[in-house]
Design a protein around this motif. Structure first.
Motif, PDB file in Angstrom:
ATOM      1  N   ASN A 129      22.454  40.207   5.702  1.00  0.00           N
ATOM      2  CA  ASN A 129      21.740  41.191   6.521  1.00  0.00           C
ATOM      3  C   ASN A 129      20.267  40.829   6.771  1.00  0.00           C
ATOM      4  O   ASN A 129      19.800  40.948   7.909  1.00  0.00           O
ATOM      5  N   PRO A 130      19.504  40.387   5.759  1.00  0.00           N
ATOM      6  CA  PRO A 130      18.111  40.004   6.062  1.00  0.00           C
ATOM      7  C   PRO A 130      18.009  38.908   7.112  1.00  0.00           C
ATOM      8  O   PRO A 130      17.105  38.924   7.952  1.00  0.00           O
ATOM      9  N   PHE A 131      18.939  37.947   7.076  1.00  0.00           N
ATOM     10  CA  PHE A 131      18.931  36.884   8.080  1.00  0.00           C
ATOM     11  C   PHE A 131      19.247  37.440   9.467  1.00  0.00           C
ATOM     12  O   PHE A 131      18.684  36.982  10.470  1.00  0.00           O
ATOM     13  N   GLU A 132      20.147  38.421   9.514  1.00  0.00           N
ATOM     14  CA  GLU A 132      20.476  39.063  10.787  1.00  0.00           C
ATOM     15  C   GLU A 132      19.266  39.794  11.352  1.00  0.00           C
ATOM     16  O   GLU A 132      19.002  39.753  12.553  1.00  0.00           O
ATOM     17  N   VAL A 133      18.533  40.484  10.496  1.00  0.00           N
ATOM     18  CA  VAL A 133      17.339  41.220  10.937  1.00  0.00           C
ATOM     19  C   VAL A 133      16.322  40.265  11.540  1.00  0.00           C
ATOM     20  O   VAL A 133      15.747  40.524  12.610  1.00  0.00           O
ATOM     21  N   VAL A 134      16.085  39.147  10.871  1.00  0.00           N
ATOM     22  CA  VAL A 134      15.127  38.154  11.374  1.00  0.00           C
ATOM     23  C   VAL A 134      15.607  37.572  12.691  1.00  0.00           C
ATOM     24  O   VAL A 134      14.836  37.431  13.655  1.00  0.00           O
ATOM     25  N   LYS A 135      16.895  37.234  12.779  1.00  0.00           N
ATOM     26  CA  LYS A 135      17.441  36.643  14.002  1.00  0.00           C
ATOM     27  C   LYS A 135      17.319  37.602  15.179  1.00  0.00           C
ATOM     28  O   LYS A 135      16.866  37.208  16.271  1.00  0.00           O
ATOM     29  N   VAL A 136      17.700  38.854  14.987  1.00  0.00           N
ATOM     30  CA  VAL A 136      17.625  39.842  16.069  1.00  0.00           C
ATOM     31  C   VAL A 136      16.169  40.072  16.484  1.00  0.00           C
ATOM     32  O   VAL A 136      15.865  40.209  17.673  1.00  0.00           O
ATOM     33  N   SER A 137      15.276  40.105  15.503  1.00  0.00           N
ATOM     34  CA  SER A 137      13.857  40.303  15.806  1.00  0.00           C
ATOM     35  C   SER A 137      13.300  39.160  16.644  1.00  0.00           C
ATOM     36  O   SER A 137      12.558  39.379  17.610  1.00  0.00           O
ATOM     37  N   LEU A 138      13.675  37.944  16.318  1.00  0.00           N
ATOM     38  CA  LEU A 138      13.220  36.788  17.089  1.00  0.00           C
ATOM     39  C   LEU A 138      13.771  36.828  18.508  1.00  0.00           C
ATOM     40  O   LEU A 138      13.062  36.526  19.479  1.00  0.00           O
ATOM     41  N   GLN A 139      15.033  37.215  18.650  1.00  0.00           N
ATOM     42  CA  GLN A 139      15.642  37.273  19.975  1.00  0.00           C
ATOM     43  C   GLN A 139      15.041  38.390  20.821  1.00  0.00           C
ATOM     44  O   GLN A 139      14.788  38.220  22.009  1.00  0.00           O
ATOM     45  N   ALA A 140      14.810  39.547  20.197  1.00  0.00           N
ATOM     46  CA  ALA A 140      14.318  40.702  20.937  1.00  0.00           C
ATOM     47  C   ALA A 140      12.880  40.531  21.398  1.00  0.00           C
ATOM     48  O   ALA A 140      12.488  41.056  22.449  1.00  0.00           O
ATOM     49  N   ASN A 141      12.078  39.801  20.618  1.00  0.00           N
ATOM     50  CA  ASN A 141      10.656  39.650  20.937  1.00  0.00           C
ATOM     51  C   ASN A 141      10.310  38.271  21.475  1.00  0.00           C
ATOM     52  O   ASN A 141       9.151  37.867  21.451  1.00  0.00           O
ATOM     53  N   ARG A 142      11.311  37.571  21.970  1.00  0.00           N
ATOM     54  CA  ARG A 142      11.104  36.189  22.421  1.00  0.00           C
ATOM     55  C   ARG A 142      10.031  36.098  23.505  1.00  0.00           C
ATOM     56  O   ARG A 142       9.204  35.193  23.499  1.00  0.00           O
ATOM     57  N   ASP A 143      10.031  37.040  24.441  1.00  0.00           N
ATOM     58  CA  ASP A 143       9.092  36.973  25.562  1.00  0.00           C
ATOM     59  C   ASP A 143       7.661  37.329  25.165  1.00  0.00           C
ATOM     60  O   ASP A 143       6.717  37.017  25.888  1.00  0.00           O
ATOM     61  N   SER A 144       7.509  38.006  24.024  1.00  0.00           N
ATOM     62  CA  SER A 144       6.165  38.438  23.624  1.00  0.00           C
ATOM     63  C   SER A 144       5.426  37.391  22.792  1.00  0.00           C
ATOM     64  O   SER A 144       4.237  37.546  22.520  1.00  0.00           O
ATOM     65  N   PHE A 145       6.116  36.326  22.399  1.00  0.00           N
ATOM     66  CA  PHE A 145       5.483  35.299  21.584  1.00  0.00           C
ATOM     67  C   PHE A 145       4.810  34.254  22.479  1.00  0.00           C
ATOM     68  O   PHE A 145       5.435  33.752  23.424  1.00  0.00           O
ATOM     69  N   GLY A 163       8.137  46.107   4.958  1.00  0.00           N
ATOM     70  CA  GLY A 163       8.663  45.968   3.612  1.00  0.00           C
ATOM     71  C   GLY A 163      10.078  45.418   3.564  1.00  0.00           C
ATOM     72  O   GLY A 163      10.610  44.897   4.554  1.00  0.00           O
ATOM     73  N   TYR A 164      10.697  45.569   2.389  1.00  0.00           N
ATOM     74  CA  TYR A 164      12.043  45.041   2.162  1.00  0.00           C
ATOM     75  C   TYR A 164      13.145  46.070   2.415  1.00  0.00           C
ATOM     76  O   TYR A 164      14.327  45.726   2.404  1.00  0.00           O
ATOM     77  N   GLY A 168      12.703  47.713   7.050  1.00  0.00           N
ATOM     78  CA  GLY A 168      12.157  46.364   7.116  1.00  0.00           C
ATOM     79  C   GLY A 168      13.230  45.306   7.099  1.00  0.00           C
ATOM     80  O   GLY A 168      14.091  45.255   7.971  1.00  0.00           O
ATOM     81  N   LEU A 169      13.193  44.464   6.072  1.00  0.00           N
ATOM     82  CA  LEU A 169      14.084  43.309   6.020  1.00  0.00           C
ATOM     83  C   LEU A 169      15.549  43.686   5.836  1.00  0.00           C
ATOM     84  O   LEU A 169      16.431  42.864   6.068  1.00  0.00           O
ATOM     85  N   ASN A 170      15.814  44.931   5.421  1.00  0.00           N
ATOM     86  CA  ASN A 170      17.205  45.368   5.274  1.00  0.00           C
ATOM     87  C   ASN A 170      17.563  46.469   6.257  1.00  0.00           C
ATOM     88  O   ASN A 170      18.439  47.302   5.992  1.00  0.00           O
ATOM     89  N   LYS A 171      16.896  46.461   7.403  1.00  0.00           N
ATOM     90  CA  LYS A 171      17.229  47.418   8.462  1.00  0.00           C
ATOM     91  C   LYS A 171      18.693  47.234   8.880  1.00  0.00           C
ATOM     92  O   LYS A 171      19.177  46.122   9.041  1.00  0.00           O
ATOM     93  N   GLY A 172      19.397  48.351   9.033  1.00  0.00           N
ATOM     94  CA  GLY A 172      20.791  48.282   9.476  1.00  0.00           C
ATOM     95  C   GLY A 172      21.764  47.845   8.411  1.00  0.00           C
ATOM     96  O   GLY A 172      22.896  47.451   8.719  1.00  0.00           O
ATOM     97  N   LEU A 173      21.365  47.908   7.141  1.00  0.00           N
ATOM     98  CA  LEU A 173      22.239  47.418   6.070  1.00  0.00           C
ATOM     99  C   LEU A 173      23.553  48.176   6.012  1.00  0.00           C
ATOM    100  O   LEU A 173      24.612  47.572   5.825  1.00  0.00           O
ATOM    101  N   THR A 174      23.517  49.502   6.185  1.00  0.00           N
ATOM    102  CA  THR A 174      24.763  50.275   6.090  1.00  0.00           C
ATOM    103  C   THR A 174      25.750  49.868   7.190  1.00  0.00           C
ATOM    104  O   THR A 174      26.956  49.785   6.950  1.00  0.00           O
ATOM    105  N   SER A 175      25.226  49.597   8.379  1.00  0.00           N
ATOM    106  CA  SER A 175      26.105  49.143   9.463  1.00  0.00           C
ATOM    107  C   SER A 175      26.672  47.758   9.174  1.00  0.00           C
ATOM    108  O   SER A 175      27.839  47.479   9.461  1.00  0.00           O
ATOM    109  N   THR A 176      25.846  46.892   8.600  1.00  0.00           N
ATOM    110  CA  THR A 176      26.328  45.548   8.251  1.00  0.00           C
ATOM    111  C   THR A 176      27.366  45.623   7.140  1.00  0.00           C
ATOM    112  O   THR A 176      28.351  44.873   7.153  1.00  0.00           O
ATOM    113  N   LEU A 177      27.152  46.520   6.182  1.00  0.00           N
ATOM    114  CA  LEU A 177      28.160  46.724   5.130  1.00  0.00           C
ATOM    115  C   LEU A 177      29.482  47.165   5.735  1.00  0.00           C
ATOM    116  O   LEU A 177      30.551  46.671   5.357  1.00  0.00           O
TER     117      LEU A 177
END
Length: 300
Positions: A129-145, A163-164, A168-177
């Motif tokens: 899940n933390p890797f998913e959060v980072v990946k989605v964040s990078l994809q969603a904000n690609r144009d702003s970088f 935070g963690y 933060g880094l575990n956003k959407g954990l229940t859905s990923t579970l």
């Protein structure tokens, strides 16, 4: 009572199959049969699981790009390989461990297989899940970088700002579970129960097709069952409709909101391409895992 349970537990993990031999062939048998240590068995499971993920990505990756490219089907394949290979290794390794532990309980074999799949999915979800959060964040904000940050730099930004935890880094954990738990529970439970119920075919080609058909069906049913959790995960981890306001907060709140505002079919958005990928891909992974495991047991 506890001593007997502990003995059964140790036996399940450390048992070396006993081979009945005659005195003349005993020495030969001892030299040709390798002891099944815990480390060797775990190595087999991790290598076979990683191989399953690698082959599945190599075969199914073109489906991800066929909609936008005619040539260069394998362009951009390295990141999925680096991400999916260890993820699949975790999936199969943890399934085998849960299956081993649950075999010591009073659960029926069929239920134990599904429960082991559920445990495998939940464990996999916590890890990825933390890797998913980072990946989605990078994809969603690609144009702003102005300059695309690395995954580690983006992870630090998320931790510093939110935070963690579940914001933060575990956003959407229940859905990923839910996504991984439901998928693996059906995926492993259906495959192994149905495979055991349908007699094996002595013809190697037909036996291969029998297993692939069961695996394909397993992957398809699992994808249909877990896609509402996938939709909820995407809404929670992705950009919110209104900047500064959090609309999608928790798994079931998001599902309910999507259903009320967009209808039942919105919970199954993207189902067809998902089935096209995970149906045959599910069959490929199970076959590769089984055949690589057999080869490793014979040769290592």
């Amino acid at each position: 009572m506890s001593d007997r349970l502990n003995a059964r537990f140790l036996t399940a993990f450390l048992h070396v199959p006993r081979v009945e031999t005659s005195p003349k062939s005993q020495n030969k048998t001892m030299t040709t049969n390798k002891p099944r240590s815990v480390l060797r068995e775990a190595s087999h499971q991790i290598i076979a699981g990683g191989s399953a993920g690698l082959v599945e990505i190599c075969l199914m990756h073109p489906l991800d790009v066929v909609k936008t490219r005619i040539f260069g089907f394998y362009k951009g394949i390295l990141p999925p390989i680096l991400a999916e290979t260890p993820k699949r290794a975790v999936k199969f390794f943890t399934f085998e461990q849960y299956k081993k532990v649950l075999s010591l309980t009073s659960l029926s074999p069929g239920v134990a297989l599904s429960a082991a799949g559920l445990g495998s999915g939940l464990t996999e979800a916590v890890i990825v899940n933390p890797f998913e959060v980072v990946k989605v964040s990078l994809q969603a904000n690609r144009d702003s970088f102005t300059e695309q940050p690395s995954a580690f730099a983006q992870a630090r930004r998320i931790i510093e700002s939110d935070g963690y935890g579940l914001r933060g880094l575990n956003k959407g954990l229940t859905s990923t579970l839910g996504r991984h738990g439901v998928f693996n529970m059906i995926y492993f439970g259906f495959y192994f129960n149905v495979k055991d119920a349908i007699p094996a075919n002595p013809d190697p080609t037909l036996e291969f097709l029998r297993k692939f058909a069961i695996g394909l069906t397993s992957g398809t049913i699992s994808s249909i069952a877990n896609i509402p959790f996938d939709v909820a995960k995407s809404r929670i981890q992705g950009p919110q409709p209104e900047p500064g306001a959090i609309k999608y907060r928790t798994c079931f709140q998001t599902m309910s909101l999507v259903y009320r505002e967009e209808g039942f079919l919105a919970l199954y958005k993207g189902l067809v391409p998902k089935i096209m990928r995970l149906g045959p891909g599910g069959g490929v992974m199970l076959l590769v895992y089984e055949y690589v495991s057999i080869w490793l047991q014979k040769n290592w």
